[in-house]
Design an enzyme around this catalytic site. Structure first.
Site, PDB file in Angstrom:
ATOM      1  N   TYR A 144       0.823  -1.213   0.000  1.00 29.47           N
ATOM      2  CA  TYR A 144       0.000   0.000   0.000  1.00 29.47           C
ATOM      3  C   TYR A 144       0.858   1.265   0.000  1.00 29.47           C
ATOM      4  O   TYR A 144       0.402   2.317  -0.427  1.00 29.47           O
ATOM      5  CB  TYR A 144      -0.901   0.038   1.241  1.00 29.47           C
ATOM      6  CG  TYR A 144      -2.237  -0.645   1.091  1.00 29.47           C
ATOM      7  CD1 TYR A 144      -2.317  -1.974   0.705  1.00 29.47           C
ATOM      8  CD2 TYR A 144      -3.416   0.041   1.355  1.00 29.47           C
ATOM      9  CE1 TYR A 144      -3.540  -2.604   0.592  1.00 29.47           C
ATOM     10  CE2 TYR A 144      -4.650  -0.582   1.249  1.00 29.47           C
ATOM     11  CZ  TYR A 144      -4.706  -1.901   0.868  1.00 29.47           C
ATOM     12  OH  TYR A 144      -5.926  -2.511   0.757  1.00 29.47           O
ATOM     13  N   LYS A 190       3.389 -15.276   2.007  1.00 27.79           N
ATOM     14  CA  LYS A 190       3.528 -15.919   0.700  1.00 27.79           C
ATOM     15  C   LYS A 190       5.028 -16.142   0.499  1.00 27.79           C
ATOM     16  O   LYS A 190       5.631 -15.696  -0.470  1.00 27.79           O
ATOM     17  CB  LYS A 190       2.911 -15.012  -0.383  1.00 27.79           C
ATOM     18  CG  LYS A 190       2.751 -15.668  -1.732  1.00 27.79           C
ATOM     19  CD  LYS A 190       1.638 -16.708  -1.809  1.00 27.79           C
ATOM     20  CE  LYS A 190       1.672 -17.402  -3.153  1.00 27.79           C
ATOM     21  NZ  LYS A 190       0.694 -18.507  -3.264  1.00 27.79           N
ATOM     22  N   ASP A 246      -6.213  -7.113   4.192  1.00 28.95           N
ATOM     23  CA  ASP A 246      -7.385  -6.469   3.594  1.00 28.95           C
ATOM     24  C   ASP A 246      -8.305  -7.526   3.002  1.00 28.95           C
ATOM     25  O   ASP A 246      -9.518  -7.538   3.249  1.00 28.95           O
ATOM     26  CB  ASP A 246      -6.924  -5.484   2.511  1.00 28.95           C
ATOM     27  CG  ASP A 246      -8.100  -4.795   1.831  1.00 28.95           C
ATOM     28  OD1 ASP A 246      -8.989  -4.319   2.558  1.00 28.95           O
ATOM     29  OD2 ASP A 246      -8.128  -4.751   0.587  1.00 28.95           O
ATOM     30  N   ASP A 250     -12.128  -9.223   4.658  1.00 31.25           N
ATOM     31  CA  ASP A 250     -13.423  -9.243   3.969  1.00 31.25           C
ATOM     32  C   ASP A 250     -13.958 -10.675   3.897  1.00 31.25           C
ATOM     33  O   ASP A 250     -15.151 -10.917   4.097  1.00 31.25           O
ATOM     34  CB  ASP A 250     -13.326  -8.670   2.550  1.00 31.25           C
ATOM     35  CG  ASP A 250     -13.659  -7.176   2.500  1.00 31.25           C
ATOM     36  OD1 ASP A 250     -13.313  -6.460   3.457  1.00 31.25           O
ATOM     37  OD2 ASP A 250     -14.249  -6.729   1.501  1.00 31.25           O
TER      38      ASP A 250
HETATM   39  C1  IPM Z   1     -10.356  -1.261   4.326  1.00 26.72           C
HETATM   40  C2  IPM Z   1     -10.614  -0.605   2.995  1.00 26.72           C
HETATM   41  C3  IPM Z   1      -9.460   0.324   2.679  1.00 26.72           C
HETATM   42  C4  IPM Z   1      -8.218  -0.526   2.573  1.00 26.72           C
HETATM   43  C5  IPM Z   1      -9.638   1.210   1.437  1.00 26.72           C
HETATM   44  C6  IPM Z   1     -10.926   1.994   1.490  1.00 26.72           C
HETATM   45  C7  IPM Z   1      -8.459   2.137   1.261  1.00 26.72           C
HETATM   46  O1  IPM Z   1     -10.821  -1.555   2.016  1.00 26.72           O
HETATM   47  O2  IPM Z   1     -10.256  -0.542   5.332  1.00 26.72           O
HETATM   48  O3  IPM Z   1     -10.260  -2.483   4.381  1.00 26.72           O
HETATM   49  O4  IPM Z   1      -7.936  -1.094   1.499  1.00 26.72           O
HETATM   50  O5  IPM Z   1      -7.494  -0.612   3.558  1.00 26.72           O
HETATM   51 MN    MN Z   2     -10.871  -3.632   2.750  1.00 31.13          MN
END
Ligand code: IPM
Ligand code: MN
Length: 363
Positions: A144, A190, A246, A250
């Site tokens: 990032y 990884k 990230d 999710d």
């Molecule tokens: C999260 C979001 C963020 C990330 C985005 C909005 C920059 O997806 O907080 O998980 O990728 O960290």
């Molecule tokens: Mn995210």
């Protein structure tokens, strides 16, 4: 004599951000009161709202205000309205700048099984039963933020880079967390492909010498993704880099069936940042139907980490569990018979429960 003051910056942001933050702030006021603290909340525009008001997503004076507070509570950022702004000032960039400026390197993302929501999950109930995982995601480094990055002449590139110190400090948070839980830590990398992840694995392994009471294991990220949705109950604490965290967090949302349930805490050496992990959900913004529980559970984490009052955090969680057991559901977690309520009703129900829990259990 007046009570000591808890200074919090509120960044409602975009889309459903303001809607979910309103009830979360009421819960925070109740928590602060129970902790014997006065609450001073300062609100600032952030993300797309700050682009509109001030021309950039994370204005310096907003960042400064955040850095000067004990904690920052954020709703969500982004939306189609700002899709065409230059990449360098997109709302998401503002969020990354805030995380980076606050130095909140450890992002804690718990995901647990809520028995009343078993039907809302796409996963089989017997697989998710008892699941309770804490993902510790490195938040201010990795691909990032790595240099070089850019796009030119039909080439786009980013760089995944970690230093030993960056790995150690986030791994330390994860080892400490594992100690207070089931004592198991899974480091996800990884290392079979990426040199940076070989350093990751070696560094975490070295640090484990300081935590003989924590059982450390390693797993590749692809395999861990499979495990998260196959045998999530076997996981305790997971530590991983920014991008993998990230994605995996999710995926962990599948345990509850909705990202709307998931809170997060981002910790460093100064002000901490609390935010639900869901996005701004522009499709339902303004409709009053968003799930405020991820934001409210982020306040529970604030109680635990910023106030060092895990008992108050547990009280908030118990209030959430109770309203779910009562059958209240926002649209995203409604499945079948439950009664579907809006953001405000859900928030009010939690608040009412929380007050009763705190009243019946004076500390
Ligand atoms: C999260 C979001 C963020 C990330 C985005 C909005 C920059 O997806 O907080 O998980 O990728 O960290
Ligand atoms: Mn995210």
């Amino acid at each position: 004599m007046s009570a000591p003051e808890l200074r919090v910056v509120s960044l409602p942001g975009d889309g459903i951000g303001p809607e979910v933050l309103a009830p979360a702030l009421e819960v925070l006021a109740t928590v602060a009161d129970a902790a014997g603290l006065g609450l001073a909340v300062e609100e600032h525009p952030f993300g797309g709202a700050a682009i509109d008001a001030l021309g950039e997503p994370a204005p310096a004076r907003v960042i400064d205000a955040c850095a000067g507070a004990r904690a920052v509570l954020l709703g969500a950022v982004g939306g189609p309205k700002w899709d065409s702004v230059p990449a360098a000032i997109r709302p998401e960039r503002g969020l990354l700048a805030l995380r980076s400026e606050l130095g909140v390197y450890a992002n804690l993302r718990p995901a647990r099984f809520f028995a009343p929501l078993a039907d809302a999950s796409p996963l089989r109930p017997e697989r998710i039963q008892g699941a309770d995982v804490l993902i510790v995601r490195e938040l201010v480094g990795g691909i990032y933020f790595g240099e070089p990055r850019g796009e030119a002449d039909d080439r786009g590139f980013n760089t995944m880079v970690y230093t030993r110190d960056e790995i150690r400090r986030v791994a330390r948070v994860a080892f400490e967390a594992a100690r207070t839980r089931q004592g198991r830590l899974l480091s996800v990398d990884k290392a079979n492909v990426l040199e940076v992840m070989q350093l990751w694995r070696r560094t975490v392994t070295e640090l484990s010498a300081e935590y003989p009471d924590v059982k450390l294991a390693h797993q590749y990220v692809d395999s861990c993704a499979m495990q998260l949705v196959s045998w999530p109950a076997e996981l305790d604490v997971v530590v991983t880099g920014n991008l993998f965290g990230d994605i995996l967090s999710d995926a962990a949302g599948a345990l509850t069936g909705s990202l709307g349930m998931l809170p997060s805490a981002s910790l460093g050496d100064g002000a901490a940042l609390y935010e639900p992990i869901h996005g701004s959900a522009p499709d339902i913004a303004g409709a009053g139907v968003a799930n405020p529980l991820g934001a409210i559970l982020s306040v529970a984490m604030l109680a635990q980490y910023t106030l060092a009052r895990p008992d108050l955090g547990r009280a908030v969680e118990a209030a959430v569990d109770a309203v779910l057991a009562d059958g209240l559901r926002t649209r995203d977690i409604a499945s079948g018979a439950a009664s579907v309520v809006g953001t405000r009703e859900m928030g009010d129900a939690v608040l009412d429960r929380l007050r009763r829990i705190l009243d019946s259990d004076p500390r």
